[in-house]
Design a protein around this motif. Structure first.
Motif, PDB file in Angstrom:
ATOM      1  N   TRP A  29      12.643   2.954  56.639  1.00 22.78           N
ATOM      2  CA  TRP A  29      12.864   3.949  57.727  1.00 22.78           C
ATOM      3  C   TRP A  29      13.639   5.074  56.951  1.00 22.78           C
ATOM      4  CZ3 TRP A  29       8.912   4.330  60.566  1.00 22.78           C
ATOM      5  CH2 TRP A  29       8.250   3.063  60.898  1.00 22.78           C
ATOM      6  N   THR A  30      14.331   4.627  56.088  1.00 19.90           N
ATOM      7  CA  THR A  30      15.477   5.681  55.709  1.00 19.90           C
ATOM      8  C   THR A  30      14.485   6.714  54.809  1.00 19.90           C
ATOM      9  OG1 THR A  30      17.049   4.314  55.555  1.00 19.90           O
ATOM     10  CG2 THR A  30      17.701   5.971  54.530  1.00 19.90           C
ATOM     11  N   TRP A  31      13.736   5.715  53.754  1.00 17.84           N
ATOM     12  CA  TRP A  31      12.874   6.469  52.946  1.00 17.84           C
ATOM     13  C   TRP A  31      11.709   7.339  53.710  1.00 17.84           C
ATOM     14  CZ3 TRP A  31      11.809   1.428  49.938  1.00 17.84           C
ATOM     15  CH2 TRP A  31      12.654   1.581  48.729  1.00 17.84           C
ATOM     16  N   ALA A  32      11.311   6.880  54.732  1.00 19.23           N
ATOM     17  CA  ALA A  32      10.348   7.788  55.700  1.00 19.23           C
ATOM     18  C   ALA A  32      10.955   9.172  55.974  1.00 19.23           C
ATOM     19  CB  ALA A  32      10.013   6.849  57.030  1.00 19.23           C
ATOM     20  N   ILE A  33      12.309   9.135  56.410  1.00 17.04           N
ATOM     21  CA  ILE A  33      13.159  10.172  56.770  1.00 17.04           C
ATOM     22  C   ILE A  33      13.304  11.202  55.730  1.00 17.04           C
ATOM     23  CG2 ILE A  33      15.198  11.218  57.839  1.00 17.04           C
ATOM     24  CD1 ILE A  33      15.283   8.499  59.561  1.00 17.04           C
ATOM     25  N   ALA A  34      13.819  10.516  54.641  1.00 16.52           N
ATOM     26  CA  ALA A  34      14.468  11.360  53.400  1.00 16.52           C
ATOM     27  C   ALA A  34      13.094  11.935  52.853  1.00 16.52           C
ATOM     28  CB  ALA A  34      15.010  10.458  52.549  1.00 16.52           C
ATOM     29  N   LEU A  35      11.911  11.126  52.543  1.00 23.90           N
ATOM     30  CA  LEU A  35      10.901  11.498  51.868  1.00 23.90           C
ATOM     31  C   LEU A  35      10.215  12.967  52.645  1.00 23.90           C
ATOM     32  CD1 LEU A  35       9.282   8.569  50.374  1.00 23.90           C
ATOM     33  CD2 LEU A  35      10.121  10.423  49.024  1.00 23.90           C
ATOM     34  N   PHE A  36      10.318  12.878  53.973  1.00 26.30           N
ATOM     35  CA  PHE A  36       9.777  13.981  54.923  1.00 26.30           C
ATOM     36  C   PHE A  36      10.516  15.410  54.657  1.00 26.30           C
ATOM     37  CE2 PHE A  36      10.386  16.291  58.946  1.00 26.30           C
ATOM     38  CZ  PHE A  36       9.002  16.548  59.148  1.00 26.30           C
ATOM     39  N   PHE A  37      12.087  15.125  54.650  1.00 24.19           N
ATOM     40  CA  PHE A  37      12.561  16.207  54.469  1.00 24.19           C
ATOM     41  C   PHE A  37      12.471  16.736  52.794  1.00 24.19           C
ATOM     42  CE2 PHE A  37      14.364  15.168  58.532  1.00 24.19           C
ATOM     43  CZ  PHE A  37      14.418  16.361  59.014  1.00 24.19           C
ATOM     44  N   LEU A  38      12.441  15.642  51.974  1.00 31.47           N
ATOM     45  CA  LEU A  38      12.363  16.147  50.542  1.00 31.47           C
ATOM     46  C   LEU A  38      11.070  16.821  50.149  1.00 31.47           C
ATOM     47  CD1 LEU A  38      13.602  12.991  48.902  1.00 31.47           C
ATOM     48  CD2 LEU A  38      14.696  15.191  48.600  1.00 31.47           C
ATOM     49  N   LEU A  39       9.949  16.486  50.820  1.00 30.01           N
ATOM     50  CA  LEU A  39       8.687  17.190  50.820  1.00 30.01           C
ATOM     51  C   LEU A  39       8.740  18.573  51.292  1.00 30.01           C
ATOM     52  CD1 LEU A  39       5.568  17.249  50.106  1.00 30.01           C
ATOM     53  CD2 LEU A  39       5.374  16.484  52.626  1.00 30.01           C
ATOM     54  N   LEU A  40       9.478  18.628  52.565  1.00 31.19           N
ATOM     55  CA  LEU A  40       9.040  19.912  53.099  1.00 31.19           C
ATOM     56  C   LEU A  40      10.245  21.108  52.309  1.00 31.19           C
ATOM     57  CD1 LEU A  40       8.767  19.285  57.059  1.00 31.19           C
ATOM     58  CD2 LEU A  40       7.145  19.430  55.094  1.00 31.19           C
ATOM     59  N   SER A  41      11.349  20.467  52.151  1.00 37.04           N
ATOM     60  CA  SER A  41      12.232  21.339  51.255  1.00 37.04           C
ATOM     61  C   SER A  41      11.803  21.508  49.702  1.00 37.04           C
ATOM     62  CB  SER A  41      13.732  20.696  51.197  1.00 37.04           C
ATOM     63  OG  SER A  41      13.567  19.412  50.735  1.00 37.04           O
ATOM     64  N   GLY A  42      11.110  20.701  49.180  1.00 37.91           N
ATOM     65  CA  GLY A  42      10.553  20.708  48.058  1.00 37.91           C
ATOM     66  C   GLY A  42       9.418  21.834  47.811  1.00 37.91           C
ATOM     67  N   LEU A  43       8.957  21.894  48.862  1.00 34.29           N
ATOM     68  CA  LEU A  43       7.780  23.095  48.830  1.00 34.29           C
ATOM     69  C   LEU A  43       8.401  24.383  49.081  1.00 34.29           C
ATOM     70  CD1 LEU A  43       4.862  21.325  50.971  1.00 34.29           C
ATOM     71  CD2 LEU A  43       5.033  21.443  48.524  1.00 34.29           C
ATOM     72  N   GLN A  44       9.382  24.463  49.850  1.00 36.62           N
ATOM     73  CA  GLN A  44      10.331  25.516  49.865  1.00 36.62           C
ATOM     74  C   GLN A  44      10.789  26.169  48.568  1.00 36.62           C
ATOM     75  OE1 GLN A  44      11.738  28.506  51.021  1.00 36.62           O
ATOM     76  NE2 GLN A  44      11.889  27.535  52.963  1.00 36.62           N
ATOM     77  N   ILE A  45      11.331  25.111  47.715  1.00 38.15           N
ATOM     78  CA  ILE A  45      11.699  25.322  46.600  1.00 38.15           C
ATOM     79  C   ILE A  45      10.681  25.886  45.627  1.00 38.15           C
ATOM     80  CG2 ILE A  45      12.836  24.470  44.525  1.00 38.15           C
ATOM     81  CD1 ILE A  45      14.687  22.575  46.386  1.00 38.15           C
ATOM     82  N   PHE A  46       9.632  25.157  45.515  1.00 33.82           N
ATOM     83  CA  PHE A  46       8.302  25.343  44.843  1.00 33.82           C
ATOM     84  C   PHE A  46       7.843  26.932  45.067  1.00 33.82           C
ATOM     85  CE2 PHE A  46       3.763  26.053  44.458  1.00 33.82           C
ATOM     86  CZ  PHE A  46       3.593  25.483  43.025  1.00 33.82           C
ATOM     87  N   ASN A  47       7.925  27.387  46.424  1.00 31.47           N
ATOM     88  CA  ASN A  47       7.656  28.544  46.880  1.00 31.47           C
ATOM     89  C   ASN A  47       8.387  29.710  46.258  1.00 31.47           C
ATOM     90  OD1 ASN A  47       5.302  27.820  48.495  1.00 31.47           O
ATOM     91  ND2 ASN A  47       6.557  28.442  50.428  1.00 31.47           N
TER      92      ASN A  47
END
Lengths: 284, 263
Positions: A29-47
């Protein structure tokens, strides 16, 4: 572990066992939360620079781009979202490059509903990304240590020879939605989890570190093994896509195999098994 | 024999539960928690202090950023941020080909300096071909020539209580309603004395172009591009960053970027 003595009856003649240890459940469950935010913030950085390249540097005077997502004004004055992958141009207006309602278009690579924060803000994207990157890496390390100690890695994750030779059968059964509910994972599950946990997760951490100019000085071998900083950035993006693909299949499989039982096994650890699985004596 | 476990109703119920959470992703509820100064954001930003400490611990004080060969310079250095400052003093200096330019070095030093470009060029020099990594994500390889900052600091005799080197610049950034703010940056003494930390006056074999920060810019090769202040006006040695700008150690830092940009 001691599944045989730990069986309980739940309902008429259905048996539950302890399937997932506490470390497995917490890290999941820690991964589930962390990966959720890593994905959305990662796409922000990619942008902030929505192009991917091969090599050490980004080609501005030469072309080493493998992917770019842009907003381009066409001859008719209309702005289009254009995604170019390996030289192939695609119109992705509405999703990539140009998104949002017709009267208030957003000209950014990934749309606001896929980024944290929803508006363009590289600084905050980085704050969120690195916070969860630490959490993610600490969880990977904790999981590895716990799984070596409690036997989860050897027993459930590392595929055995029979898991591999049984793959075609396992694959065919998945296609027909036939699921065994036993103590252990099937071959296809073991291999999927092994690839995600032992290959994709470390690869994500290492390619992430390769982009750090500090690590570039401290561990120059990082850019060597990945073929340059920009290649590492591209690999980081590709593994992200593979993890999103894994997530989609993972959720589908949970739903198909019985979501209540599957989710319970990851929350309380208890898992209801098929009767057949208990009849032939202990699973192992 | 195994049974077919899936049943359509249960599958659809489960699918409905998952689908109902999807709009949460698009929800902007997180935005407020993440705005500058918000508790959640400031807590998360502490991860940067951890990154700073761990990298300082793992990476040797003098370990060098990778250097490249001439053949890897395949393009001009991409200019970013300000490319043509409009500050009146700067414009006058530029029109005089920077003949009257002086770099002021002050603050916590025993011997404040005022150095012309010729004086800087006559000091020991270092040329390095390095990869510039922008915070946006792109990289560009170029050859930089300049005087090691350590040589300038030795000349000025830094007082022991100095902990930071602060760089003040000629370029400004338009912050909308808050008006204009001058670019400034800061680094710690360890990066300041790093062998590859130079005040660059040359790029790819020629003089430093205006777009890249003429007459003088900072190179801090183990951090991201925004740390490498362009159009240097003066250097100050300080024990604390609170007196500068909004107190975060740089213009971009005041706007929310991390002070330590080694990642």
């Amino acid at each position: 572990m001691a599944t045989a003595i730990d069986k309980q009856h739940d309902g008429a003649d259905r048996q539950t066992i302890r399937r997932h240890g506490i470390a497995t459940r917490i890290t999941h469950w820690t991964w589930a939360i962390a990966l959720f935010f890593l994905l959305l913030s990662g796409l922000q950085i990619f942008n902030a620079h929505p192009s991917l390249y091969i090599g050490e540097q980004s080609g501005f005077a030469f072309d080493n781009s493998v992917l770019s997502i842009r907003a381009v004004r066409g001859a008719d004055g209309e702005v289009q979202g254009v995604t170019t992958a390996f030289g192939r141009r695609m119109d992705t207006t509405g999703f990539l490059g140009v998104s949002g309602p017709e009267d208030s278009r957003a000209y950014r690579a990934f749309p606001g509903w896929l980024t944290v924060p929803s508006y363009q803000d590289l600084a905050t994207g980085r704050v969120v990304h690195f916070f969860f990157a630490w959490l993610f890496a600490a969880t990977v390390l904790s999981w590895l240590v716990a799984s070596l100690i409690n036997g989860h890695l050897r027993r459930d994750i590392l595929p055995t020879f029979s898991d591999i030779s049984g793959l075609p059968r396992s694959f065919a059964e998945h296609l027909r939605f036939r699921f065994h509910h036993g103590r252990s994972y099937n071959g296809l599950q073991k291999i999927s989890y092994a690839v995600v946990l032992l290959i994709f997760f470390p690869l994500m951490i290492l390619t992430g570190l390769t982009m750090s100019p500090g690590m570039n000085a401290g561990a120059p071998w990082l850019t060597e093994i990945f073929g340059g900083r920009q290649t590492a950035r591209t690999i980081h993006f590709v593994v992200m896509l593979l993890l999103v693909g894994f997530f989609a299949i993972h959720i589908f499989m949970v739903l198909a195999a019985g979501p209540i039982n599957e989710i319970r096994s990851m929350v309380t650890g208890r898992y209801r098994i098929d009767q057949e699985a208990t009849e032939g004596g202990p699973e192992r | 024999m195994s049974r077919i476990i899936i049943d359509r109703r249960r599958f659809l119920t489960g699918a409905g539960i998952v689908a109902s959470t999807i709009p949460l992703v698009g929800c902007d509820a997180l935005d407020g928690m993440l705005s500058n100064g918000a508790t959640v954001r400031e807590t998360m930003a502490k991860a940067n202090d951890l990154t700073y400490r761990v990298q300082r611990f793992l990476i040797g004080a003098d370990s060098l950023a990778k250097e490249f060969s001439e053949s890897e310079i395949r393009q001009g250095q991409r200019p970013n941020g300000s490319t043509d400052p409009t500050d009146a003093t700067y414009v006058a200096l530029r029109d005089g080909a920077f003949a009257d330019y002086r770099l002021e070095i002050g603050g916590l030093v025993d011997r404040p300096l005022s150095l012309s470009l010729d004086e800087l060029r006559n000091m020991p020099s270092r040329t390095q071909i390095t990869r510039h990594d922008c915070v946006e994500g792109w990289s560009c390889i170029a050859k930089w020539t300049g005087v090691p900052l350590a040589a300038v600091l030795d000349e000025a005799r830094v007082k022991p209580e100095a902990r930071y080197v602060v760089f003040r610049c000629f370029d400004t950034m338009n912050l909308g309603l808050s008006g204009e703010a001058a670019y400034y940056e800061s680094i710690d003494m360890l990066d300041a004395r790093h062998p590859q930390t130079i005040l660059a006056y040359g790029l790819n074999g020629g003089p430093l172009p205006i777009a890249n920060g003429a007459p003088l810019r900072l190179r801090v090769e183990r951090q991201l591009g925004y740390k490498m202040a362009k159009y240097l006006r003066s250097i100050e040695l300080a024990s604390d960053l609170a007196a500068y700008g909004q107190g975060k150690g740089g213009l971009w830092e005041d706007l929310g970027y991390d002070w330590y940009a080694g990642i």
